[in-house]
Design a protein around this motif. Structure first.
Motif, short mmCIF file in Angstrom:
data_model
loop_
_atom_site.label_atom_id
_atom_site.label_comp_id
_atom_site.label_asym_id
_atom_site.label_seq_id
_atom_site.Cartn_x
_atom_site.Cartn_y
_atom_site.Cartn_z
N PRO A 163 37.34 34.60 37.39
CA PRO A 163 38.64 34.95 36.82
C PRO A 163 39.34 34.41 35.56
CG PRO A 163 38.86 33.68 38.79
CD PRO A 163 37.47 34.01 38.56
N TYR A 199 40.75 41.13 43.74
CA TYR A 199 41.94 40.62 43.49
C TYR A 199 42.53 39.67 44.67
CZ TYR A 199 42.31 44.82 40.77
OH TYR A 199 41.97 46.06 39.97
N THR A 240 42.79 42.78 35.71
CA THR A 240 42.35 41.50 35.98
C THR A 240 42.79 40.43 34.97
OG1 THR A 240 40.16 41.80 35.56
CG2 THR A 240 40.72 42.48 37.73
N GLY A 297 42.88 38.17 39.49
CA GLY A 297 41.91 39.00 39.52
C GLY A 297 40.67 38.90 38.75
#
Length: 296
Positions: free
Chosen positions: A196, A73, A39, A51
């Motif tokens: 994220p 995701y 991620t 991610g």
């Protein structure tokens, strides 16, 4: 808690598609490396998969009785073929290669849309892969040199919300780091939400002089440009740092809970002298959400 430091402003959010997955492994260290590696590039704005790590589960809460990481995701479009192609890189290059890992679908709804994992991950077995019924799931077994990697056969594609954000305006560099770490911890306590970009140092803007490299710096809010820009600078007096926290979530309620939790955590630090948010006059996202409404 007093919200006198919070500006009466809003952020813009928009709908996105996401896959919610559970990574398990032999120990906490390997699972966390797989989760954070897979991620680590928050790049939906340039047409790639974005991610974030949602949180961690102890062995009693995972299908195979091992330590787990819940990850999300995202892709900010309806192009499922592109989503699958981009997602495959994250799964193959960052998780499959970690010893003794597995990946399960961790969807929280009844979506009928899904991504088949055989074509984009399973065939890493070069035709020698097979499926097995295990943990109450259909798993693809990919034979590799440290036997073996397993991934659930199908992952649901879910509808969620992206782009929630707030800025915590800081006087000191210590506040950037200390408050930022507390903010991320607070968001990870909210089920269904993820940050994220983690602590993000570079707020961007839609317009740019260099479109070939994507979004560029939001120069109005760069403290180092305050003297250069003069009257058009939007950096408040006494503010030396403007980190941003971006939030994606499975629904608007989870996003708002995460924003509130993050702001509450930030306001515990003396070096945080204000809270604001990034927006573009409502032109970027289809949902305009006021910070003060969330904090009521």
């Amino acid at each position: 808690m007093s919200y006198s430091k919070v500006q009466d402003t809003f952020f813009e959010a928009f709908e996105g598609k996401y896959v919610r997955a559970l990574i398990t492994g032999p120990n906490e260290s390997i699972v966390k490396r797989a989760a954070y590696d897979s991620t680590s590039t928050p790049s939906s704005v340039i047409g790639r998969v974005e991610g974030g790590v949602e949180g961690f589960l102890d062995a009693s809460k995972t299908p195979d009785g091992r330590f787990g990481a819940v990850v999300q995701y995202w892709l900010g479009s309806d192009d499922v073929e592109k989503f699958a192609f981009e997602l495959s890189y994250r799964l193959r290059q960052d998780i499959l290669v970690k010893p003794f890992t597995r990946i399960f679908d961790y969807a929280n709804n009844d979506s009928n849309d899904y991504i088949e994992m055989m074509d984009i991950v399973g065939h890493c077995g070069d035709g020698y892969e097979w499926t097995v019924e295990k943990f109450g799931r259909t798993m693809i077994n990919v034979p590799i040199a440290v036997p073996d990697f397993q991934i659930e056969e199908k992952f649901k594609i879910n509808d969620g919300i992206m782009g929630g954000n707030f800025w915590y305006l800081c006087e000191t560099p210590e506040a950037v780091i200390d408050a930022g770490e507390a903010i991320i911890d607070a968001i990870m306590d909210v089920e269904g939400a993820t940050a994220p970009f983690d602590i993000c140092s570079a707020a961007s803007k839609p317009e740019t002089n260099y479109p070939e490299i994507g979004p560029t710096t939001n120069h109005f809010y760069c403290p180092s440009l305050k003297e250069t820009l003069g009257e058009i600078s939007k950096v408040p007096e006494g503010v030396n740092y403007i980190p941003e926290v971006v939030i994606n979530a499975i629904d608007e309620n989870s996003m708002n809970k995460a924003v509130k939790a993050g702001i509450n955590a930030a306001l515990e630090f003396d070096g945080v002298i204000g809270i604001s948010a990034g927006n573009f006059d409502g032109k970027l996202g289809d949902k305009n959400i006021n910070l003060l409404d969330i904090l009521k």
